[in-house]
Design a protein around this motif. Structure first.
Motif, PDB file in Angstrom:
ATOM      1  N   ARG A  78       2.560  -1.298   5.478  1.00 45.40           N
ATOM      2  CA  ARG A  78       3.528  -0.239   5.158  1.00 45.40           C
ATOM      3  C   ARG A  78       2.842   1.118   5.042  1.00 45.40           C
ATOM      4  O   ARG A  78       3.318   2.122   5.566  1.00 45.40           O
ATOM      5  CB  ARG A  78       4.254  -0.544   3.843  1.00 45.40           C
ATOM      6  N   LYS A  79       1.714   1.130   4.330  1.00 50.04           N
ATOM      7  CA  LYS A  79       0.964   2.382   4.175  1.00 50.04           C
ATOM      8  C   LYS A  79       0.477   2.893   5.527  1.00 50.04           C
ATOM      9  O   LYS A  79       0.557   4.088   5.812  1.00 50.04           O
ATOM     10  CB  LYS A  79      -0.231   2.181   3.245  1.00 50.04           C
ATOM     11  N   MET A  80      -0.038   1.996   6.338  1.00 48.23           N
ATOM     12  CA  MET A  80      -0.571   2.375   7.637  1.00 48.23           C
ATOM     13  C   MET A  80       0.522   2.928   8.549  1.00 48.23           C
ATOM     14  O   MET A  80       0.341   3.957   9.203  1.00 48.23           O
ATOM     15  CB  MET A  80      -1.228   1.158   8.299  1.00 48.23           C
TER      16      MET A  80
ATOM     17  N   ASP B 194       1.781  -4.706   2.249  1.00 41.11           N
ATOM     18  CA  ASP B 194       1.677  -3.407   1.582  1.00 41.11           C
ATOM     19  C   ASP B 194       0.768  -2.466   2.369  1.00 41.11           C
ATOM     20  O   ASP B 194       1.089  -1.291   2.553  1.00 41.11           O
ATOM     21  CB  ASP B 194       1.147  -3.565   0.155  1.00 41.11           C
ATOM     22  N   ASP B 195      -0.376  -2.972   2.822  1.00 40.68           N
ATOM     23  CA  ASP B 195      -1.289  -2.142   3.604  1.00 40.68           C
ATOM     24  C   ASP B 195      -0.657  -1.740   4.935  1.00 40.68           C
ATOM     25  O   ASP B 195      -0.853  -0.614   5.403  1.00 40.68           O
ATOM     26  CB  ASP B 195      -2.607  -2.875   3.850  1.00 40.68           C
TER      27      ASP B 195
ATOM     28  N   GLN C 197      12.248  -0.534   8.369  1.00 42.65           N
ATOM     29  CA  GLN C 197      10.826  -0.529   8.043  1.00 42.65           C
ATOM     30  C   GLN C 197      10.304  -1.953   7.880  1.00 42.65           C
ATOM     31  O   GLN C 197       9.249  -2.302   8.399  1.00 42.65           O
ATOM     32  CB  GLN C 197      10.539   0.259   6.774  1.00 42.65           C
TER      33      GLN C 197
ATOM     34  N   HIS D   8       3.835   3.895   7.712  1.00 40.08           N
ATOM     35  CA  HIS D   8       4.808   4.866   7.202  1.00 40.08           C
ATOM     36  C   HIS D   8       4.358   5.623   5.959  1.00 40.08           C
ATOM     37  O   HIS D   8       5.166   6.329   5.353  1.00 40.08           O
ATOM     38  CB  HIS D   8       6.135   4.155   6.889  1.00 40.08           C
ATOM     39  N   GLY D   9       3.132   5.431   5.541  1.00 34.83           N
ATOM     40  CA  GLY D   9       2.654   6.124   4.354  1.00 34.83           C
ATOM     41  C   GLY D   9       3.047   5.473   3.051  1.00 34.83           C
ATOM     42  O   GLY D   9       2.687   5.935   1.982  1.00 34.83           O
ATOM     43  N   GLY D  10       3.801   4.389   3.114  1.00 34.83           N
ATOM     44  CA  GLY D  10       4.233   3.683   1.913  1.00 34.83           C
ATOM     45  C   GLY D  10       5.581   3.018   2.109  1.00 34.83           C
ATOM     46  O   GLY D  10       6.092   2.931   3.225  1.00 34.83           O
ATOM     47  N   TRP D  11       6.132   2.572   1.016  1.00 32.00           N
ATOM     48  CA  TRP D  11       7.396   1.825   1.027  1.00 32.00           C
ATOM     49  C   TRP D  11       8.568   2.764   1.180  1.00 32.00           C
ATOM     50  O   TRP D  11       8.716   3.734   0.429  1.00 32.00           O
ATOM     51  CB  TRP D  11       7.506   1.027  -0.270  1.00 32.00           C
ATOM     52  N   LEU D  12       9.411   2.501   2.184  1.00 31.76           N
ATOM     53  CA  LEU D  12      10.629   3.287   2.392  1.00 31.76           C
ATOM     54  C   LEU D  12      11.868   2.551   1.895  1.00 31.76           C
ATOM     55  O   LEU D  12      12.891   3.166   1.626  1.00 31.76           O
ATOM     56  CB  LEU D  12      10.809   3.605   3.884  1.00 31.76           C
TER      57      LEU D  12
END
Length: 159
Positions: free
Chosen positions: A42-44, A39-40, A55, A46-50
């Motif tokens: 993904r945030k790092m 989860d972290d 991704q 792409h800014g979050g879950w796509l």
């Protein structure tokens, strides 16, 4: 305080306490242990879950690379994703084998569904998944299966 080199993988629904457990485990030996989170990552990245396969491949490459590099530095690691899909556990087990680390699964699938939903409801923003998504994960990966979830055939934790 550092003991044998380990890679731990948590396993459980969102809200089951994976991140809470991971933070406590790292706090016992912050110089010798680290937490890695999809989860972290993904945030790092792409800014979050796509929600795309592309991704997820990128997240896997970065997460697995970080885990392997930390283990090679002599730092034990906990990866605190749901890990309800057997292939995810096999990937982590393979990293542990390559690094000469013990592999252990911390199974939190015994945490009741309603507890997970209640904890999720207290989360802020995009971290909150909602009952429907958690229920879909429960049905797909846990319904009708024993707890703790059995390890996949061929996966043998060390130690």
């Amino acid at each position: 305080m550092s003991g044998p080199l380990e890679l731990l993988a948590t396993r459980g629904l969102p809200g089951s306490g994976k991140t809470f457990f991971s933070a406590g485990w790292v706090a016992e030996d912050p110089a010798g242990r680290a937490r890695v989170s999809r989860d972290d990552t993904r945030k790092m990245l792409h800014g979050g879950w796509l929600g795309t396969a592309r991704q997820e491949r990128q997240v896997t490459v970065v997460t697995h690379g970080a885990i392997l590099d930390l283990l090679r530095l002599g730092v034990s690691v906990i990866e605190d994703s749901t890990n309800l899909v057997d292939e995810h556990l096999f990937g982590l087990w393979d990293i542990a084998q390559r690094a000469g680390a013990r592999f252990r699964v911390v199974d939190l699938t015994h945490v009741p569904f309603e507890v997970c939903v209640d904890r999720d409801a207290r989360r802020e923003g995009p971290a909150r998944l909602g009952r429907a998504k958690i229920h879909a994960m429960f049905e797909r990966h846990m319904q009708g299966r024993p707890r703790p979830l059995p390890l996949p055939i061929g996966l043998r934790p060390a130690g």
